[in-house]
Design an enzyme around this catalytic site. Structure first.
Site, PDB file in Angstrom:
ATOM      1  N   GLU A   1      19.527  -3.840  41.237  1.00  0.00           N
ATOM      2  CA  GLU A   1      18.211  -3.308  40.895  1.00  0.00           C
ATOM      3  C   GLU A   1      17.133  -4.314  41.312  1.00  0.00           C
ATOM      4  OE1 GLU A   1      15.899  -2.168  36.702  1.00  0.00           O
ATOM      5  OE2 GLU A   1      17.799  -3.283  36.688  1.00  0.00           O
ATOM      6  N   TRP A   2      16.060  -3.818  41.896  1.00  0.00           N
ATOM      7  CA  TRP A   2      14.938  -4.680  42.252  1.00  0.00           C
ATOM      8  C   TRP A   2      14.024  -4.839  41.044  1.00  0.00           C
ATOM      9  CZ3 TRP A   2      13.420  -7.850  46.079  1.00  0.00           C
ATOM     10  CH2 TRP A   2      12.088  -8.262  46.087  1.00  0.00           C
ATOM     11  N   LEU A   3      13.755  -6.073  40.663  1.00  0.00           N
ATOM     12  CA  LEU A   3      12.839  -6.360  39.566  1.00  0.00           C
ATOM     13  C   LEU A   3      11.650  -7.137  40.118  1.00  0.00           C
ATOM     14  CD1 LEU A   3      15.353  -7.424  36.760  1.00  0.00           C
ATOM     15  CD2 LEU A   3      14.198  -5.223  37.017  1.00  0.00           C
TER      16      LEU A   3
ATOM     17  N   ASP B   1      24.697 -20.517  34.046  1.00  0.00           N
ATOM     18  CA  ASP B   1      23.979 -21.239  35.114  1.00  0.00           C
ATOM     19  C   ASP B   1      22.480 -21.090  34.864  1.00  0.00           C
ATOM     20  OD1 ASP B   1      23.567 -22.724  37.405  1.00  0.00           O
ATOM     21  OD2 ASP B   1      24.000 -21.093  38.801  1.00  0.00           O
TER      22      ASP B   1
END
Length: 287
Positions: free
Chosen positions: A92-94, A194
């Protein structure tokens, strides 16, 4: 390659997707990253060698496990696989923005919620994954001290020796860890694994988001320690975290021990002066 990725997206989403725009964006130190759009919807695609597909599978599984906690926002994994000589993951592009103190307060609260997710199997995870491009061994282990000695510091020291690293007090350090952790009662917590500043941010609307995980069940302090390793998160983050899940006494002494794992990993990935930094941290821990 892109035709195959478009077809995979179309198959998984059930809607025809044909990329018209592909723009190179940051993918971290390890991968190539792209914003891929058909003019209406955009996806984030990370690419590496075909041999690295297991890394992307583990990333997707980690994101899905964090999504299942219904706590903090992470990018939804769409699909992953290989095409030609490359491996890829589609996310998904955020759209990220700057956030504010309230965003970071919520970041702390929501990370604490993730950390309340536990495992009856102990410390580790269902598969091995990677920290950067280094293998991260996640064999289930009932005892945290044993897990940390064998699968975190001990493993990194083995890799460092092959790279020519010189850590004269490594055996003394490993022998001291049971005493260093003796009075610390640890429950397995789902951790990002991380969590430095490059893997956390806020959406354009101010919603906190974390990404690029190296997920496993651990002492939750490993995440908090790493947030302090490269400059620290805003103070509001720690306020929010402690409102929901206060840190245990002795954290300030343990955080250097936990961050040593990442400095050793940086030596194994990048070399340079990280061996000197690791030796200074070992001296600090053993004082």
């Amino acid at each position: 390659m892109w035709t195959q990725i478009d077809a995979h997206i179309s198959q998984v989403t059930g809607e025809k997707f044909q990329s018209q725009q592909r723009r190179s964006v940051g993918g971290g130190c390890i991968n190539q990253g792209y914003a891929v759009s058909n003019g209406e919807i955009t996806y984030f695609v990370k690419q590496n060698l075909a041999s690295q597909v297991a890394m992307f599978e583990a990333e997707a599984l980690g994101l899905e496990q964090m999504i299942a906690t219904a706590s903090i926002r992470v990018p939804k994994p769409i699909c992953w696989g290989t095409a030609d000589n490359s491996s890829y993951i589609v996310l998904e592009w955020l759209e990220l923005g700057s956030g504010n103190s309230n965003s970071w307060l919520e970041m702390g609260r929501k990370l604490a919620a993730i950390h309340k997710a536990s495992s009856s199997q102990g410390f580790g995870w269902k598969i091995n994954n990677t920290i950067g491009s280094t293998p991260q061994i996640n064999t289930w282990t009932a005892d945290w001290t044993e897990f940390y000695i064998k699968h975190r510091l001990g493993y990194q020291f083995q890799l460092a020796r092959r790279r020519g690293g010189n850590f004269p007090k490594q055996d003394k350090l490993l022998a001291a860890i049971p005493e260093l952790l003796a009075n610390h009662q640890v429950q397995p917590s789902l951790v990002h694994g991380d969590l430095w500043g490059g893997n956390a941010g806020c959406t354009a609307s101010g919603e906190p988001v974390i990404f690029d995980p190296a997920t496993y069940f651990a002492d939750r302090e490993v995440d908090i320690a790493m947030t302090e390793l490269f400059g620290g998160f805003p103070a509001a983050f720690y306020t929010g975290y402690n409102e929901v899940f206060p840190l245990d006494a002795g954290y300030e002494q343990r955080k250097t021990l936990y961050n040593l794992y990442h400095i050793l990993n940086h030596f194994n990935l990048f070399g340079g002066s990280y061996d000197s930094q690791a030796n200074r941290m070992i001296d600090q821990i053993l004082r």
